[in-house]
Design an enzyme around this catalytic site. Sequence first.
Site, mmCIF file in Angstrom:
data_model
loop_
_atom_site.group_PDB
_atom_site.id
_atom_site.type_symbol
_atom_site.label_atom_id
_atom_site.label_comp_id
_atom_site.label_asym_id
_atom_site.label_seq_id
_atom_site.Cartn_x
_atom_site.Cartn_y
_atom_site.Cartn_z
ATOM 1 N N HIS A 47 0.801 -1.222 0.000
ATOM 2 C CA HIS A 47 0.000 0.000 0.000
ATOM 3 C C HIS A 47 0.835 1.274 0.000
ATOM 4 C CE1 HIS A 47 -3.658 -2.259 0.338
ATOM 5 N NE2 HIS A 47 -3.296 -2.819 1.468
ATOM 6 N N GLU A 151 -6.952 -12.874 5.247
ATOM 7 C CA GLU A 151 -7.753 -11.664 5.095
ATOM 8 C C GLU A 151 -9.158 -11.948 4.565
ATOM 9 O OE1 GLU A 151 -5.281 -8.111 3.980
ATOM 10 O OE2 GLU A 151 -4.098 -9.627 2.934
ATOM 11 N N ASP A 177 -9.527 -6.154 5.912
ATOM 12 C CA ASP A 177 -10.108 -6.968 4.848
ATOM 13 C C ASP A 177 -10.901 -8.147 5.407
ATOM 14 O OD1 ASP A 177 -9.337 -5.584 2.474
ATOM 15 O OD2 ASP A 177 -7.287 -6.234 2.824
#
Length: 258
Positions: A47, A151, A177
């Site tokens: 990210h 996740e 998530d």
Amino acid sequence: MQPNRVKAALQAGEVVSGPIIGEARSFGTVKLMAVAGHDFLFLDMEHAMFDWETMVNLVQASLLCDICPIVRVTDLSYQLVARALDTGAQGVIIPRVDTREQVEAAVSYAKYPPVGRRGAGGEARNAYERRDVKTAIEESNRETLVIVQVESLAAVEIIDEIASVPGLDVVLIGPQDLSISMGLHGQFTHPDFVATLQTVTDACKKHGVATGMVEREAAAQQRWYEMGMQFLCTSTDGYMLLQSATRDVETIRGFVAG
């Protein structure tokens, strides 16, 4: 490869902590996290906007500061896993793992033959120290951490299969998530979410695999520690700056207004 003190601590049943690094680009930040007493840095390439040149510098700085550098790659692929480890990282984090086959592939990409299929080369991988090939391979296979992120509910449903893969060291919960997958968007204290994490922790413990959680506030990690989790990813470099800056602004505005 120098001894991986985080891996040794986890195998001894101890707890380790470290922040996610996504904004910092300097040796100073690495040093400050080491001085603070953290055990590892979660260097985020999924990210955050790091390039590889920056990453190798942060990893090598971490090794000099005796704080374990662990790189999260953007996806499960040989090219990304091998490149992350060729920076000298002592571990790799694979996001969005849903199957046993993905875990087996992650271990294979991270380990040299005969354990895996990683190719040998590069100077940074051995912290620029000279090693004969046999020693370098044996050290890396022994010391490298393989971490996968759970996740989704699909992964939870087969967590026993995932945790049983030889060479896996840590199952790290991706809380945002996973909570979205459960329809509990960000509700990390919801009873169903907590129960799901207990299921994951119990399955991993049975197979000698550590579990971990990501939280912004250190105090929130206590419930997961009490559950049996050992790998505590706490805060981010950006959030630390925001917390401190917000506190200072509020302090100044408080006495100015007063």
